[in-house]
Design an enzyme around this catalytic site. Structure first.
Site, PDB file in Angstrom:
ATOM      1  N   HIS B 118       0.881  -1.169   0.000  1.00 57.05           N
ATOM      2  CA  HIS B 118       0.000   0.000   0.000  1.00 57.05           C
ATOM      3  C   HIS B 118       0.924   1.225   0.000  1.00 57.05           C
ATOM      4  O   HIS B 118       2.048   1.151   0.496  1.00 57.05           O
ATOM      5  CB  HIS B 118      -0.810  -0.064   1.299  1.00 57.05           C
ATOM      6  N   ASP B 193       3.538  -4.570   7.924  1.00 57.27           N
ATOM      7  CA  ASP B 193       2.277  -3.839   7.774  1.00 57.27           C
ATOM      8  C   ASP B 193       1.151  -4.866   7.898  1.00 57.27           C
ATOM      9  O   ASP B 193       0.901  -5.641   6.980  1.00 57.27           O
ATOM     10  CB  ASP B 193       2.248  -3.145   6.408  1.00 57.27           C
ATOM     11  N   GLN B 196      -4.063  -5.461   7.026  1.00 57.27           N
ATOM     12  CA  GLN B 196      -5.033  -6.392   6.430  1.00 57.27           C
ATOM     13  C   GLN B 196      -4.951  -7.786   7.044  1.00 57.27           C
ATOM     14  O   GLN B 196      -5.664  -8.689   6.601  1.00 57.27           O
ATOM     15  CB  GLN B 196      -4.816  -6.489   4.911  1.00 57.27           C
ATOM     16  N   LYS B 219     -10.142  -0.916  10.694  1.00 58.92           N
ATOM     17  CA  LYS B 219     -10.296  -2.085   9.821  1.00 58.92           C
ATOM     18  C   LYS B 219     -10.609  -3.344  10.619  1.00 58.92           C
ATOM     19  O   LYS B 219     -10.658  -4.442  10.082  1.00 58.92           O
ATOM     20  CB  LYS B 219      -9.021  -2.292   8.999  1.00 58.92           C
ATOM     21  N   CYS B 358      -4.724   2.709  -3.447  1.00 60.32           N
ATOM     22  CA  CYS B 358      -3.468   3.188  -2.864  1.00 60.32           C
ATOM     23  C   CYS B 358      -2.340   2.195  -3.085  1.00 60.32           C
ATOM     24  O   CYS B 358      -1.495   1.985  -2.207  1.00 60.32           O
ATOM     25  CB  CYS B 358      -3.611   3.486  -1.378  1.00 60.32           C
TER      26      CYS B 358
END
Lengths: 127, 402
Positions: B118, B193, B196, B219, B358
């Site tokens: 991202h 990261d 997700q 999220k 993104c």
């Protein structure tokens, strides 16, 4: 905009008019993008203040592509000063739709903004 | 027994109508909806607990401080970290930026990131190029997997290897444990990261052995504006402060400043206590259902989504080829831009994402697409919603080619 009108516009999207580069354009702006996924180059050929030819190249969505294609069609034969006077309402009229939803305003305007940029950059001697 | 229909009753927004149709919310990779527990909890915080925490001695401030500290403990436990290792930030983007500003990079150092990222795990590193930091991009293969060879041959002076745990476009779940092991062998730090992944699967920072891990509260059923940066205890001393001001000091004289210990050292100013409290409640909710149950249900649902999507003629699928992948379907319908697909689905109450997500270098350079439509699922989505979604996609393709 309802779905029927959208599908009518999507017919024009398959083979849009005025797509392709104009060699020796008097005004141009290449790779203009404001919203994700739309990227257009625009070209103008002029004689004095009169627009003799207008075209675009690149890829976008149905709204942005049909809007810039119809804009080219509209501009041919007009005075170059027409462009700076145009706004969202004019694009909505060209698309034959009422008020466009807020999330699609960028799509509708990307072509017009590219043409405005082409004129500004010529006037400020970037090219 | 996990029952998605029962779960749905906890999410009031799922009862909404959009353009005259029942809302089908398939944009969970962008942000998730909130259960009553979180919505009402935030209101409870302001009705019962609100004060500026940490400093004031009065009872109400003690209530607010307790709420804040308990949230930190819950979140630490959720990813198997220590409370002192949990830094509250706005979102994963701020977490990654904090590391990019606070790690002391020197000219000639290398940072290794990947094409799966991202923009939030790309731009903070590309920014460092102007300071003479080399940025190496690890490529992906035809199955949307990271090329592991690159991690076995890291550039000299690699200071940080930073990569996504789960892609927001291709869905790829990366082999984080192996990448971290290889990076550590090359004496590099590692940042994951996990924006997700943490919402969808059990993530254990001790098992991963990462040095930094970033994720966003919104999220994972939590409120907007609260996120987490995990910093491993041994690494905290290597970082300089990111922002300075209130709450992050022990004593201030003009010529002598004594800083607080982490995590407060990295939390300057009055924090988003409401957000942290709300995120704690979201974690409670996820725990009450069980991350294993969520993972198992989403896997079943994702399999069904792909099975139904592949029945649609002409649809181009840009996700789900890796060995493991999350509940994400990225696709295009030839003859339409992804924005147009999203626009048409919205007319039927189906909310998906379109554009570059993104992740423009991934979509343009690697997937060779001019954007993609994306449906992303969460625990409250159902088979019936997938049926309605794929039926509508069929209608669209019929309209175009019919």
């Amino acid at each position: 905009m309802d779905e029927d009108r959208f599908y009518e516009l999507s017919e024009l999207y398959k083979n849009p008019k005025h797509k392709g580069k104009i060699e020796n354009a008097d005004y141009k702006y290449e790779d203009f993008s404001i919203s994700c996924g739309d990227r257009f180059s625009v070209y103008l050929k002029t004689e004095g203040k009169k627009i003799k030819d207008a075209s675009f190249d690149g890829n976008g969505c149905v709204i942005s592509t049909v809007a810039v294609s119809k804009l080219c069609d509209f501009l041919i034969g007009k005075d170059i000063s027409t462009i700076e006077k145009m706004d969202l309402k004019d694009i909505e009229n060209l698309l034959g739709i009422g008020k466009i939803s807020s999330s699609r305003i960028d799509c509708a305007l990307v072509g017009l903004k590219a043409f405005k940029r082409a004129i500004e950059s010529k006037n400020s001697n970037i090219y | 027994m996990f029952d998605p229909y029962k779960v749905r009753e906890d999410f009031p927004i799922l009862g909404r109508k959009i353009n005259g149709h029942n809302l089908i919310y398939f944009d969970n990779a962008a942000t998730t909806q909130k259960p009553n527990k979180v919505i009402e909890g935030i209101s409870y915080f302001y009705r019962e607990l609100n004060a500026n925490p940490l400093r004031s001695v009065h009872s109400l401030a003690q209530n607010a401080t307790k709420a804040y500290n308990e949230a930190r403990e819950k979140i630490a436990k959720f990813i198997n970290a220590e409370p002192e290792e949990i830094i509250f930030v706005r979102n994963a983007t701020e977490a990654i930026n904090l590391v990019s500003f606070s790690l002391p990079f020197r000219k000639g150092d290398s940072v290794v990131t990947t094409y799966l990222e991202h923009h939030s795990n790309l731009l903070p590193w590309l920014r460092l190029k102007k300071n003479g930091i080399n940025v190496k991009m690890v490529d992906i293969d035809e199955n949307y997997e990271l090329k592991m060879d690159d991690f076995e041959h890291l550039p000299r002076n690699t200071k940080l290897v930073t990569f996504t745990h789960a892609s927001n476009v291709t869905g790829t779940i990366t082999n984080a444990k192996k990448i971290i092991k290889l990076a550590h062998e090359a004496r590099s730090l590692t940042l994951v990261d996990a924006a997700q992944s943490v919402p969808h699967m059990k993530v254990d920072v001790k098992e991963l052995d990462c040095d930094f891990l970033a994720f966003s509260g919104h999220k994972m059923l939590g409120p907007l504006g609260i996120g987490v940066l995990y910093i491993k205890k041994d690494v905290q001393r290597q970082l300089s402060t990111f922002m300075e001001g209130g709450e992050m000091i022990q004593s201030v004289e003009i010529n002598k400043i004594i800083y607080a210990e982490p995590p407060l050292l990295f939390e300057a100013g009055t924090q988003n206590i409401e957000g942290a409290y709300g995120l704690g409640l979201a974690v409670d909710y996820l725990n009450s259902i069980g991350m294993k149950n969520i993972e198992r249900y989403e896997e079943k649902l994702t399999k069904y989504l792909y099975q139904k999507a592949k029945e649609i003629n002409g649809i181009e699928i840009l996700s789900g080829k890796s060995k493991q992948f999350g509940p994400i379907l990225s696709f295009n319908i030839p003859g339409l831009h992804s924005h147009d697909v999203a626009f048409l689905l919205d007319k039927k109450g189906i909310e998906i994402r379109s554009g570059f997500h993104c992740a423009q270098p991934l979509i343009e350079d690697k997937l060779k697409a001019n954007g993609a439509a994306r449906a992303s699922l969460y625990l409250y989505n159902t088979k019936e919603e997938i049926d309605a979604f794929t039926a509508e996609l069929k209608e669209i393709t019929k309209h175009l080619h019919g």
